[in-house]
Design a protein around this motif. Structure first.
Motif, PDB file in Angstrom:
ATOM      1  N   LEU A  51     -12.004   1.474  -2.931  1.00 15.91           N
ATOM      2  CA  LEU A  51     -12.394   0.392  -1.970  1.00 15.91           C
ATOM      3  C   LEU A  51     -13.989   0.426  -1.685  1.00 15.91           C
ATOM      4  CD1 LEU A  51      -9.147  -0.207   0.044  1.00 15.91           C
ATOM      5  CD2 LEU A  51      -9.842  -1.348  -2.000  1.00 15.91           C
ATOM      6  N   TRP A  71      -1.645  -6.568   4.379  1.00 15.11           N
ATOM      7  CA  TRP A  71      -0.653  -5.548   4.250  1.00 15.11           C
ATOM      8  C   TRP A  71       0.727  -6.411   4.381  1.00 15.11           C
ATOM      9  CZ3 TRP A  71       1.824  -3.063   8.868  1.00 15.11           C
ATOM     10  CH2 TRP A  71       2.836  -2.443   8.484  1.00 15.11           C
ATOM     11  N   LEU A 112      -7.898  -6.953   2.842  1.00 17.46           N
ATOM     12  CA  LEU A 112      -6.620  -6.364   2.656  1.00 17.46           C
ATOM     13  C   LEU A 112      -5.554  -7.182   3.372  1.00 17.46           C
ATOM     14  CD1 LEU A 112      -7.214  -2.698   2.952  1.00 17.46           C
ATOM     15  CD2 LEU A 112      -7.956  -4.167   0.788  1.00 17.46           C
ATOM     16  N   ALA A 140      -6.599  -4.349   7.775  1.00 18.79           N
ATOM     17  CA  ALA A 140      -5.751  -5.064   6.993  1.00 18.79           C
ATOM     18  C   ALA A 140      -4.768  -6.190   7.949  1.00 18.79           C
ATOM     19  CB  ALA A 140      -4.904  -4.252   6.304  1.00 18.79           C
ATOM     20  N   PHE A 195       0.762  -1.241   0.110  1.00 20.06           N
ATOM     21  CA  PHE A 195       0.131  -0.116   0.085  1.00 20.06           C
ATOM     22  C   PHE A 195       0.901   1.367  -0.007  1.00 20.06           C
ATOM     23  CE2 PHE A 195      -2.580  -3.306   1.578  1.00 20.06           C
ATOM     24  CZ  PHE A 195      -3.768  -3.241   0.726  1.00 20.06           C
TER      25      PHE A 195
END
Length: 302
Positions: A215, A228, A226, A276, A204
């Motif tokens: 989103l 990450w 998500l 995330a 990201f």
């Protein structure tokens, strides 16, 4: 390709992604809560063909669902209830932009992202669902049509490998600027059918000002989740002065004071208003498999 890019953790190998199928179920069979939306493990009742349970008949039950065996044994009417049949579709989204092509320990963040998506994809296939792929980078995106069974997952793995090789080639050619992620995801709505689960694995970096809106728009008719990808060692560098080579060939130094709090490797966060799941690119695949198994339980709501 440059031989240095053939090293483990830099090159993405189809065989390694296929072998990740063996890590399924490492999170255990117990129901767990997820850090992602829909984290409560539930079972839906519906009109499929798999029997969920058998109970006593109550007024209003469909007489066609009578269970003759239980009725004969108990002398009272019993009916069957069935699991709802759902066509689970998961579209895996891999971020292979230039900022993902680095790592300090085991693997590039891009490789760890592909591994995480492969683990989830194999789980979806084992549960009878279908998977597709959108891999974005500095060049043209790579899309793989949604398909089921192992053949569908092998097609996704082939797409991941092709997209990653193209990303490394662009990096060798000197392409170092990330296109904004919100723009890279602009075609996702056309790739993923309505009702699909979208699993986006990215660092990201350079999200773009429109990522929250992108989103949110996707979430109206799909379920974005998500992942990450970070590098725990880089997040916790000790205080000191570090040399940095700039894109144009120049050099500078960056000073890290060490005054900020240390980053926990399992710390999750919110990105663009969405939760995330944090995955450390330096962690072994079996460690990531356990975190993903807890965050993506088999009976999660799509």
């Amino acid at each position: 390709m440059n031989p240095a890019l053939e090293a483990p953790g830099i090159a993405l190998r189809a065989g390694a992604l296929i072998a990740l199928r063996g890590f399924l179920g490492q999170g255990g069979d117990a129901a767990q809560l997820s850090a992602l939306p829909g984290g409560f493990v539930t079972k839906r009742r519906g009109h499929g063909q798999e029997v969920a349970d058998v109970r006593e008949y109550v007024a209003g039950d469909d007489i066609r669902h009578l269970d003759r065996g239980a009725t004969a044994r108990t002398g009272t009417l019993h009916v069957r209830r069935f699991q709802e049949e759902r066509d689970r579709v998961t579209v895996l989204v891999a971020d292979f932009r230039p900022s993902m092509l680095w790592g300090t320990r085991r693997a590039f963040r891009s490789v760890a992202a592909a591994e995480a998506l492969a683990l989830i994809g194999w789980q979806v296939i084992e549960e009878g669902g279908r998977v597709g792929l959108l891999a974005v980078g500095a060049g043209e995106p790579v899309a793989v049509t949604v398909r089921g069974r192992a053949r569908g997952m092998l097609a996704v793995i082939g797409g991941l490998v092709r997209a990653h090789e193209a990303a490394l080639e662009l990096a060798l050619a000197g392409v170092q600027e990330d296109p904004p992620l919100d723009q890279s995801l602009s075609g996702l709505g056309r790739v993923a059918p309505v009702g699909a689960e979208l699993v986006i694995a990215s660092g990201f970096d350079v999200p773009g000002d429109g990522l929250p809106d992108r989103l949110t728009e996707l979430a109206r008719r799909r379920s974005p989740r998500l992942i990450w990808l970070h590098d725990a060692l880089a997040d916790n560098l000790p205080p000191g002065s570090y040399p940095i080579r700039l894109a144009g060939g120049g050099r500078t130094r960056a000073r890290i004071s060490g005054d900020g709090p240390a980053f926990a490797a399992t710390q999750d966060r919110h990105i663009a208003g969405f939760p995330a799941l944090a995955i450390d690119a330096g962690a072994a695949p079996e460690v990531s498999a356990r975190r993903l198994s807890a965050a993506f339980p088999p009976d999660r709501e799509p």
